[in-house]
Design an enzyme around this catalytic site. Structure first.
Site, short mmCIF file in Angstrom:
data_model
loop_
_atom_site.label_atom_id
_atom_site.label_comp_id
_atom_site.label_asym_id
_atom_site.label_seq_id
_atom_site.Cartn_x
_atom_site.Cartn_y
_atom_site.Cartn_z
N CYS A 47 0.86 -1.19 0.00
CA CYS A 47 0.00 0.00 0.00
C CYS A 47 0.89 1.24 0.00
O CYS A 47 2.11 1.12 -0.04
CB CYS A 47 -0.99 -0.02 1.16
SG CYS A 47 -0.34 0.50 2.71
N ARG A 106 4.27 -4.10 3.38
CA ARG A 106 3.38 -4.70 4.37
C ARG A 106 3.07 -6.19 4.11
O ARG A 106 1.92 -6.56 3.88
CB ARG A 106 2.08 -3.88 4.47
CG ARG A 106 2.35 -2.42 4.81
CD ARG A 106 1.11 -1.61 5.00
NE ARG A 106 0.46 -1.89 6.27
CZ ARG A 106 -0.62 -1.23 6.71
NH1 ARG A 106 -1.16 -0.28 5.97
NH2 ARG A 106 -1.14 -1.51 7.87
C1 LIG Z 1 -5.93 -1.58 11.10
C2 LIG Z 1 -4.77 -1.36 12.00
O1 LIG Z 1 -4.82 -1.65 13.19
N1 LIG Z 1 -3.69 -0.82 11.45
C3 LIG Z 1 -2.56 -0.50 12.27
C4 LIG Z 1 -1.66 -1.71 12.41
O2 LIG Z 1 -1.31 -2.13 11.10
P1 LIG Z 1 -0.63 -3.56 10.89
O3 LIG Z 1 -1.32 -4.55 11.76
O4 LIG Z 1 -0.61 -3.82 9.43
O5 LIG Z 1 0.82 -3.27 11.42
P2 LIG Z 1 1.96 -4.28 11.88
O6 LIG Z 1 2.31 -3.96 13.30
O7 LIG Z 1 1.56 -5.67 11.54
O8 LIG Z 1 3.15 -3.87 10.91
C5 LIG Z 1 4.29 -3.17 11.34
C6 LIG Z 1 5.47 -3.53 10.44
O9 LIG Z 1 5.69 -4.95 10.45
C7 LIG Z 1 5.75 -5.45 9.13
N2 LIG Z 1 5.12 -6.80 9.08
C8 LIG Z 1 3.89 -6.99 9.64
C9 LIG Z 1 3.27 -8.22 9.57
C10 LIG Z 1 3.93 -9.27 8.91
O10 LIG Z 1 3.44 -10.41 8.79
N3 LIG Z 1 5.18 -9.03 8.38
C11 LIG Z 1 5.78 -7.82 8.45
O11 LIG Z 1 6.90 -7.64 7.96
C12 LIG Z 1 4.91 -4.43 8.32
O12 LIG Z 1 5.24 -4.47 6.94
C13 LIG Z 1 5.27 -3.13 8.97
O13 LIG Z 1 6.48 -2.65 8.45
O14 LIG Z 1 -0.51 -1.35 13.16
C14 LIG Z 1 0.31 -0.34 12.53
C15 LIG Z 1 1.54 -0.15 13.39
O15 LIG Z 1 1.23 0.40 14.61
C16 LIG Z 1 -0.50 0.93 12.36
O16 LIG Z 1 0.26 1.85 11.62
C17 LIG Z 1 -1.80 0.65 11.62
O17 LIG Z 1 -2.63 1.78 11.68
C1 LIG Z 2 -2.04 2.78 8.49
C2 LIG Z 2 -3.26 2.88 9.02
O1 LIG Z 2 -4.27 1.99 8.82
P1 LIG Z 2 -4.28 0.63 7.98
O2 LIG Z 2 -3.43 -0.38 8.72
O3 LIG Z 2 -5.72 0.23 8.02
O4 LIG Z 2 -3.76 0.93 6.62
C3 LIG Z 2 -3.61 3.98 9.95
O5 LIG Z 2 -4.64 3.86 10.65
O6 LIG Z 2 -2.90 4.99 9.99
#
Ligand SMILES: CC(=O)N[C@H]1[C@@H](OP(=O)(O)OP(=O)(O)OC[C@H]2O[C@@H](n3ccc(=O)[nH]c3=O)[C@H](O)[C@@H]2O)O[C@H](CO)[C@@H](O)[C@@H]1O
Ligand SMILES: C=C(OP(=O)(O)O)C(=O)O
Length: 420
Positions: free
Chosen positions: A118, A123
């Site tokens: 995105c 991600r």
């Molecule tokens: C809907 C929601 O709650 N979104 C929040 C959630 O996103 P989200 O759950 O996607 O965030 P994550 O904590 O999982 O991701 C943080 C980092 O870990 C990496 N990663 C994550 C999972 C994975 O399987 N592998 C990997 O490499 C991601 O690419 C990113 O660089 O937490 C983020 C970090 O606080 C916030 O910015 C988002 O707003």
């Molecule tokens: C990155 C965000 O959300 P999402 O994980 O849904 O893209 C956010 O809430 O700022």
């Protein structure tokens, strides 16, 4: 496509009611997949992402009732008739991946589109998939879809997350509620939304302890039942309006805003010269003196949240001296920088860090929203700028903020949404 017209230079004064948290509400709705009984959620934010999640759950077969008639109380229930989460919904909203664990735990099978990257980063979802494999799932990737099966059900295990991923922790916590035996998640995400989700799941009959800390223990149960739960207030919405108050030299009372959830954000505001106080469920934010530059690094909770980075950058763009913001969570979350610079900010990006040299004032300009938080950073800049700012692509903002123009206008901002 709607756009906003903002005439800046007016300090914000008054009250803003902070809504339910997007990042808690989305997962709490998904928890409805874990039971055939009804889960009723109140304090639901009226935002586009919640509407998308509702569509996703309905196409899985769930029935979603709007109990208050205004979208603020939703009741989810019914049988799952389809275990596939299609590309057109998952690609629109990444949080859709959260249905994978619950569908697998309840139906022993799920087919969920891979979300893809995105605007803020690639991600990947590898940690979700590895964790589910540890719980016994067989996972294959085919035609852009994750196909997960657990014909004999999931089995509790010890999972060590190499990174405290918010989404992976939530997916695994939900899946483990219906697994056989004990699951321990080590290096779990500690965001307050984890505790809100665990509290709701426990009210549904789950046995979860330790949520909100680095180790979460889940003892699987046969089935979950219905419950009622109030979604926690949105700490990111609260922090966002705090930045708007601060940049305009205003004084805002944020109803249902909580310093303890904001943590490092409240401390950063104080370091900048902003006064932040709590009185019952009201957080007050005001600034009378100059703004001072500070250094910030985004980190998992309790560190400074990446979801507040763009809004703080707008604030620091008019602070005295130089500031540095280092983004450690997402590799591409500086898309707002060129737009802020078009408004007169002096920001240079070097790899994962941005150097912000404070300027005396910003000037209004046509700017473009690129993602949810970047959009609001441009509103914050527009509220402080001289002249007119026109913000296009407001649909990014509508994903996660409710009634922005109404909330800001009620506090003295001159902001108008132009439809079409
Ligand atoms: C809907 C929601 O709650 N979104 C929040 C959630 O996103 P989200 O759950 O996607 O965030 P994550 O904590 O999982 O991701 C943080 C980092 O870990 C990496 N990663 C994550 C999972 C994975 O399987 N592998 C990997 O490499 C991601 O690419 C990113 O660089 O937490 C983020 C970090 O606080 C916030 O910015 C988002 O707003
Ligand atoms: C990155 C965000 O959300 P999402 O994980 O849904 O893209 C956010 O809430 O700022």
């Amino acid at each position: 496509m709607d756009h906003f017209i903002i005439h800046g230079g007016r300090p914000l004064h008054g009250e803003i009611v902070i809504g339910g948290a997007k990042n808690a509400g989305l997962k709490l709705l998904v928890a409805g997949l874990l039971t055939s009984e009804r889960l009723t959620l109140s304090n639901v934010p009226r935002i586009a992402d919640i509407a998308t999640m509702r569509t996703l759950l309905e196409q899985h077969g769930l029935n979603v009732m709007d109990l208050a008639g205004d979208g603020s109380v939703l009741s989810v229930g019914g049988d799952i008739t389809n275990t596939e989460a299609p590309y057109d919904i998952v690609s629109k909203m990444r949080a859709s991946i959260l249905v994978l664990g619950p569908l697998l735990a309840r139906c022993r099978e799920a087919r969920v589109s891979l979300p893809g990257g995105c605007a803020i980063g690639t991600r990947p979802v590898d940690l979700h998939l590895k964790g589910l494999e540890t719980l016994g799932a067989e996972i294959t990737l085919e035609n852009g879809y994750i196909h997960a099966r657990a014909p004999h059900g999931l089995k509790g295990e010890r999972i060590i997350l190499p990174f405290a991923s918010v989404g992976a922790t939530e997916n695994l916590m939900m899946a483990a509620t219906l697994a056989q035996g004990r699951t321990t998640i080590i290096n779990a995400a500690r965001e307050p939304e984890m505790l809100d989700l665990a509290n709701c799941l426990n009210a549904m009959g789950a046995k979860i302890s330790g949520a909100g800390g680095g180790t979460i223990v889940i003892d699987g149960v046969e089935a979950l039942h219905g419950a009622e739960h109030r979604i926690m207030s949105d700490r990111i919405e609260c922090g966002t309006y705090a930045c708007a108050a601060a940049i305009t030299g205003g004084d805002l009372r944020l109803i249902d805003g909580h310093i303890d959830h904001l943590g490092s954000v409240a401390r950063a505001l104080e370091e900048c010269g902003v006064e932040v106080t709590q009185d019952g469920n009201v957080m007050r934010v005001r600034r009378t003196g100059a703004l001072r530059g500070i250094d910030i690094m985004t980190e998992p909770y309790p560190g400074f949240p990446t979801d507040m980075q763009a809004q703080f950058m707008a604030l620091l763009s008019v602070a005295e001296g130089a500031s540095m913001i280092t983004e450690t969570i997402f590799e591409n979350r500086f898309m707002h920088v060129p737009e802020l610079n078009r408004m007169g900010a002096r920001i240079n990006v070097h790899g994962s860090s941005a150097i912000i040299r404070g300027v005396h004032g910003l000037s209004g300009a046509p700017v473009m929203a690129t993602d949810l938080r970047a959009s609001f950073s441009l509103i914050i800049a527009g509220l402080a700028a001289h002249g007119e700012t026109i913000l296009s692509r407001v649909y990014h903002l509508d994903r996660g903020y409710e009634a922005v123009e109404r909330k800001l206008a009620a506090c003295g901002a001159k902001i108008e949404r132009v439809r079409g």
